[in-house]
Design an enzyme around this catalytic site. Structure first.
Site, short mmCIF file in Angstrom:
data_model
loop_
_atom_site.label_atom_id
_atom_site.label_comp_id
_atom_site.label_asym_id
_atom_site.label_seq_id
_atom_site.Cartn_x
_atom_site.Cartn_y
_atom_site.Cartn_z
N SER A 144 0.84 -1.19 0.00
CA SER A 144 0.00 0.00 0.00
C SER A 144 0.88 1.24 0.00
O SER A 144 2.00 1.22 0.53
CB SER A 144 -0.89 0.01 1.25
OG SER A 144 -1.58 1.24 1.37
N TYR A 157 -1.32 -0.50 10.73
CA TYR A 157 -1.57 -0.92 9.35
C TYR A 157 -0.48 -0.40 8.43
O TYR A 157 0.09 -1.15 7.62
CB TYR A 157 -2.94 -0.38 8.90
CG TYR A 157 -3.19 -0.52 7.41
CD1 TYR A 157 -3.58 -1.73 6.87
CD2 TYR A 157 -3.05 0.58 6.57
CE1 TYR A 157 -3.82 -1.86 5.51
CE2 TYR A 157 -3.28 0.46 5.20
CZ TYR A 157 -3.67 -0.76 4.68
OH TYR A 157 -3.89 -0.87 3.32
#
Length: 270
Positions: A144, A157
């Protein structure tokens, strides 16, 4: 362009929603034997039919939770019916929690760590022996842009997506001598357009209020900080814009490409 993926066994995790689903269908269109992994049985059954219609040589859906220790063995058992795994796409990821780190709990850290990184470790570890034995294989990890810049209120995360990127580079160094390639894709915010793009467990599912549950308590500062850097081309990526790159990285056309983290960000990180 001939990607020469016909009849090759490809395992795609998180295959019932968003990026994972798009990657599974894109590989199906290349004629792979698709081993699709997800938790939503109904969405998995739909995926099987769509993949077969697109031209997959064969499709198996493995309904399992990759955070469970027995999941990898179940996937390998299913794949073994068709031959050695040539492609692994580690697509599992998501947010166990959204909020300030100071207000978080070790239990939620553990959830985010295992969901975003532990799943990648376990399945990569499971498939590597056969890839090394056959002297070929492509592992594609879905990271990501959060792992590159850090997303506000998503500290663990973001850290785990950064770990996925680093793991990709180190693993590529270790297994390159065996003809195995390892790459990562770091997408910007990617959202599908149809109901089929969102399985029941997806954080983007209309019934899941994950991204709105904290809205009432945010200050003006928080609202500004939570805004991603705007992409130059359009607000969000589409899943097919990620899957096209995944097909390339899975194929022989990328035979000299390994250890790279590919940003698909619409220019947001410029």
């Amino acid at each position: 362009m001939d990607f020469k993926l016909h009849n090759k066994v490809a395992v795609v995790t998180a295959a019932t929603a968003n990026i994972g689903r798009a990657v599974a269908l894109a590989l199906a269109a290349e004629g792979v034997v698709l081993i699709a992994v997800g938790r939503d049985q109904a969405a998995g059954e739909k995926l099987v039919q769509s993949a077969l219609q697109l031209g997959a040589t064969a499709v198996e859906f493995v309904a399992t939770d990759l955070t469970q220790p027995t999941a990898a063995a179940a996937i390998l058992k299913t794949a073994s019916q068709y031959g050695p795994i040539e492609v692994l796409v580690n697509g599992v990821g998501g947010n166990a929690e959204q909020g300030f780190f100071v207000e978080s709990s070790p239990e939620k850290w553990a959830d985010d760590i295992d969901l975003n990184f532990g799943t990648v470790l376990r399945l990569s570890h499971a498939v590597l022996p056969q890839m090394i034995a056959q002297q070929s294989g492509s592992i594609i990890n879905i990271g990501s842009t959060a792992g590159l810049t850090g997303d506000y209120m998503l500290a663990v995360y973001s850290a785990m997506k950064g770990a996925v990127h680093s793991f990709t580079k180190v693993l590529a160094k270790e297994v390159g001598q065996h003809g195995v390639r390892v790459n990562a894709i770091a997408p910007y915010a990617t959202i599908g357009k149809t109901a089929d793009d969102f399985s029941l467990g997806s954080r983007f599912h209309p019934d899941n209020a994950f991204f709105t549950q904290h809205a009432k308590k945010l200050t003006d500062y928080d609202k500004v900080m939570r805004q991603k850097r705007p992409a130059l081309l359009k607000p969000f990526a589409e899943p097919t814009e990620i899957s096209a790159l995944a097909v390339y990285l899975a194929s022989c056309q990328a035979s000299f490409v390994t250890g790279q983290v590919w940003s698909v960000d619409g220019g947001a990180l410029l």
